[in-house]
Enzyme design. Structure first.
Site, PDB file in Angstrom:
ATOM      1  N   ASN A  12       0.863  -1.185   0.000  1.00  0.00           N
ATOM      2  CA  ASN A  12       0.000   0.000   0.000  1.00  0.00           C
ATOM      3  C   ASN A  12       0.894   1.227   0.000  1.00  0.00           C
ATOM      4  O   ASN A  12       1.520   1.541   1.006  1.00  0.00           O
ATOM      5  CB  ASN A  12      -0.893  -0.031   1.257  1.00  0.00           C
ATOM      6  CG  ASN A  12      -1.672   1.260   1.427  1.00  0.00           C
ATOM      7  OD1 ASN A  12      -1.811   2.042   0.487  1.00  0.00           O
ATOM      8  ND2 ASN A  12      -2.181   1.489   2.637  1.00  0.00           N
ATOM      9  N   TRP A  13       0.931   1.890  -1.137  1.00  0.00           N
ATOM     10  CA  TRP A  13       1.838   3.042  -1.272  1.00  0.00           C
ATOM     11  C   TRP A  13       1.290   4.299  -0.604  1.00  0.00           C
ATOM     12  O   TRP A  13       1.994   5.294  -0.496  1.00  0.00           O
ATOM     13  CB  TRP A  13       2.119   3.317  -2.758  1.00  0.00           C
ATOM     14  CG  TRP A  13       2.880   2.229  -3.455  1.00  0.00           C
ATOM     15  CD1 TRP A  13       3.291   1.027  -2.926  1.00  0.00           C
ATOM     16  CD2 TRP A  13       3.335   2.238  -4.816  1.00  0.00           C
ATOM     17  NE1 TRP A  13       3.973   0.304  -3.880  1.00  0.00           N
ATOM     18  CE2 TRP A  13       4.006   1.013  -5.049  1.00  0.00           C
ATOM     19  CE3 TRP A  13       3.234   3.160  -5.863  1.00  0.00           C
ATOM     20  CZ2 TRP A  13       4.574   0.704  -6.292  1.00  0.00           C
ATOM     21  CZ3 TRP A  13       3.797   2.847  -7.102  1.00  0.00           C
ATOM     22  CH2 TRP A  13       4.463   1.633  -7.305  1.00  0.00           C
ATOM     23  N   LYS A  14       0.042   4.283  -0.202  1.00  0.00           N
ATOM     24  CA  LYS A  14      -0.609   5.458   0.400  1.00  0.00           C
ATOM     25  C   LYS A  14      -0.427   6.667  -0.525  1.00  0.00           C
ATOM     26  O   LYS A  14      -0.401   6.506  -1.742  1.00  0.00           O
ATOM     27  CB  LYS A  14      -0.068   5.733   1.808  1.00  0.00           C
ATOM     28  CG  LYS A  14      -0.026   4.467   2.653  1.00  0.00           C
ATOM     29  CD  LYS A  14       0.193   4.728   4.106  1.00  0.00           C
ATOM     30  CE  LYS A  14       0.418   3.404   4.810  1.00  0.00           C
ATOM     31  NZ  LYS A  14       0.235   3.487   6.242  1.00  0.00           N
ATOM     32  N   HIS A 100      -9.387   0.741   4.747  1.00  0.00           N
ATOM     33  CA  HIS A 100      -8.071   0.922   5.368  1.00  0.00           C
ATOM     34  C   HIS A 100      -8.218   1.837   6.593  1.00  0.00           C
ATOM     35  O   HIS A 100      -9.050   2.744   6.600  1.00  0.00           O
ATOM     36  CB  HIS A 100      -7.081   1.525   4.368  1.00  0.00           C
ATOM     37  CG  HIS A 100      -5.689   1.553   4.904  1.00  0.00           C
ATOM     38  ND1 HIS A 100      -5.229   2.587   5.691  1.00  0.00           N
ATOM     39  CD2 HIS A 100      -4.677   0.663   4.815  1.00  0.00           C
ATOM     40  CE1 HIS A 100      -3.978   2.322   6.055  1.00  0.00           C
ATOM     41  NE2 HIS A 100      -3.626   1.156   5.529  1.00  0.00           N
ATOM     42  N   GLU A 102      -6.637   4.281   7.677  1.00  0.00           N
ATOM     43  CA  GLU A 102      -6.546   5.735   7.463  1.00  0.00           C
ATOM     44  C   GLU A 102      -7.846   6.285   6.886  1.00  0.00           C
ATOM     45  O   GLU A 102      -8.217   7.428   7.156  1.00  0.00           O
ATOM     46  CB  GLU A 102      -5.333   6.044   6.575  1.00  0.00           C
ATOM     47  CG  GLU A 102      -4.044   5.871   7.372  1.00  0.00           C
ATOM     48  CD  GLU A 102      -2.879   5.285   6.600  1.00  0.00           C
ATOM     49  OE1 GLU A 102      -2.846   5.391   5.361  1.00  0.00           O
ATOM     50  OE2 GLU A 102      -1.987   4.707   7.258  1.00  0.00           O
ATOM     51  N   GLU A 172      -5.152  -5.374  10.535  1.00  0.00           N
ATOM     52  CA  GLU A 172      -4.138  -4.345  10.740  1.00  0.00           C
ATOM     53  C   GLU A 172      -4.448  -3.589  12.028  1.00  0.00           C
ATOM     54  O   GLU A 172      -5.240  -2.640  12.020  1.00  0.00           O
ATOM     55  CB  GLU A 172      -4.158  -3.353   9.578  1.00  0.00           C
ATOM     56  CG  GLU A 172      -3.858  -3.974   8.238  1.00  0.00           C
ATOM     57  CD  GLU A 172      -3.335  -2.936   7.261  1.00  0.00           C
ATOM     58  OE1 GLU A 172      -2.205  -3.102   6.806  1.00  0.00           O
ATOM     59  OE2 GLU A 172      -4.033  -1.959   6.990  1.00  0.00           O
ATOM     60  N   GLY A 178       2.458   2.071  10.617  1.00  0.00           N
ATOM     61  CA  GLY A 178       3.349   3.222  10.469  1.00  0.00           C
ATOM     62  C   GLY A 178       4.047   3.640  11.752  1.00  0.00           C
ATOM     63  O   GLY A 178       4.629   4.717  11.825  1.00  0.00           O
ATOM     64  N   GLY A 239       2.925  -1.251   4.201  1.00  0.00           N
ATOM     65  CA  GLY A 239       2.883   0.176   3.879  1.00  0.00           C
ATOM     66  C   GLY A 239       4.282   0.698   3.588  1.00  0.00           C
ATOM     67  O   GLY A 239       4.819   0.521   2.497  1.00  0.00           O
ATOM     68  N   GLY A 240       4.900   1.292   4.590  1.00  0.00           N
ATOM     69  CA  GLY A 240       6.201   1.960   4.421  1.00  0.00           C
ATOM     70  C   GLY A 240       7.243   1.146   3.677  1.00  0.00           C
ATOM     71  O   GLY A 240       7.894   1.650   2.756  1.00  0.00           O
TER      72      GLY A 240
HETATM   73  C1  PEP Z   1      -0.650  -0.101   5.791  1.00  0.00           C
HETATM   74  O1  PEP Z   1      -0.644   0.986   5.258  1.00  0.00           O
HETATM   75  O2  PEP Z   1      -1.576  -0.886   5.555  1.00  0.00           O
HETATM   76  C2  PEP Z   1       0.455  -0.473   6.695  1.00  0.00           C
HETATM   77  C3  PEP Z   1       0.421  -1.635   7.300  1.00  0.00           C
HETATM   78  O3  PEP Z   1       1.482   0.441   6.854  1.00  0.00           O
HETATM   79  P1  PEP Z   1       2.944   0.167   7.525  1.00  0.00           P
HETATM   80  O4  PEP Z   1       3.468  -1.113   6.931  1.00  0.00           O
HETATM   81  O5  PEP Z   1       3.757   1.360   7.133  1.00  0.00           O
HETATM   82  O6  PEP Z   1       2.739   0.045   8.999  1.00  0.00           O
END
Ligand code: PEP
Length: 256
Positions: A12-14, A100, A102, A172, A178, A239-240
């Protein structure tokens, strides 16, 4: 890992990358993972809407799938700024993230809206990656089970067994996203087992055994393998670390 469930790693590049770096990133991931992606592990990337087409084009000879980060539940019409399932299908998307954290906690999406999005995604031929997970206050108050149960039940409300088989669930915990605070493999396994048991009650145990449940929350190359060792963890939502080709490829390798 489940017998029938092929591992699945999604990035997930956000709200990151640009027109050039999105294509460079995905090309680097595709070339370094070409031996395993699509064969031993399913891989998807979820870029921002405006870079989806460029990434789809860059992946035309790869087995890596593309997903959007969100969707709207109507097909077309006066919904300024929104994107429908048919538009995502049209440009070559396979997956879409729904609910998600966010979008739940920054944008304010409700279980009811997320349910409409998941339903529309399936009807439109997309494969939803349906995200659930508790806040830190909820975990501290021992409400994890209650919250995740409510999110799963409400998110999948009205979906028959043949529809729900298109869904991948991503557990999650919000406190792990994050933050660098990964859930322990035991904490994640406990939540995944709860979700699978719930799916068994809502549908049947055979279907529950086929649905993939990903873990997400600060997954990195050095914790991916231990998470994947848990029985009910079928893959990872990253994510990151999905923004760095080397890290994402190392995670894909750890998931095989
Ligand atoms: C996500 O955005 O779904 C996520 C798990 O982010 P991160 O890996 O950065 O915690």
């Amino acid at each position: 890992m489940g017998f029938m469930r092929k591992p699945f790693v999604a990035g997930n590049w956000k709200m990151n990358t640009d027109s050039l770096s999105s294509v460079e990133l995905v090309k680097a991931i595709a070339s370094a993972s070409s031996e395993i992606a699509g064969h031993r592990v399913h891989v998807a990337v979820c870029p921002p809407f405006v870079y989806l087409q460029g990434v789809v084009n860059a992946l035309s000879t790869s087995s890596i799938a593309v997903g959007a980060q969100d969707i709207y539940y109507e097909q077309k019409g006066a919904f300024t700024g929104e994107i429908s399932s048919s538009m995502l299908k049209d440009i070559g998307c396979t997956y879409v993230l729904c609910g998600h954290s966010e979008r739940r906690h920054v944008i304010g999406e409700t279980d009811e809206l997320i349910n409409k999005k998941i339903t529309a995604a399936i009807l439109g031929g997309l494969l939803p990656i349906f995200c659930v997970g508790e806040l830190i206050e909820e975990r501290k108050a021992s409400e994890t089970e209650e919250v995740v149960t409510r999110q799963v039940k409400n998110g999948l409300a009205g979906l028959s067994a043949d529809k729900v088989s298109a869904v991948t669930i991503a557990y999650e915990p919000v406190w792990a996203i994050g933050t660098g605070l990964t859930a322990t493999p035991q904490q994640a396994q406990e939540a995944h087992a709860l979700i699978r048991k719930l799916l068994g009650q809502m549908y049947d145990t055979e279907l529950a055994g086929e649905i993939r449940i990903l873990y997400g929350g600060s997954v990195k190359p050095d914790n991916a393998a231990e998470l994947m060792r848990e029985q009910d963890i079928d893959g990872l939502l990253v994510g990151g670390a999905s923004l760095k080709a080397d890290d994402f490829v190392a995670i894909i390798q750890a998931a095989t």
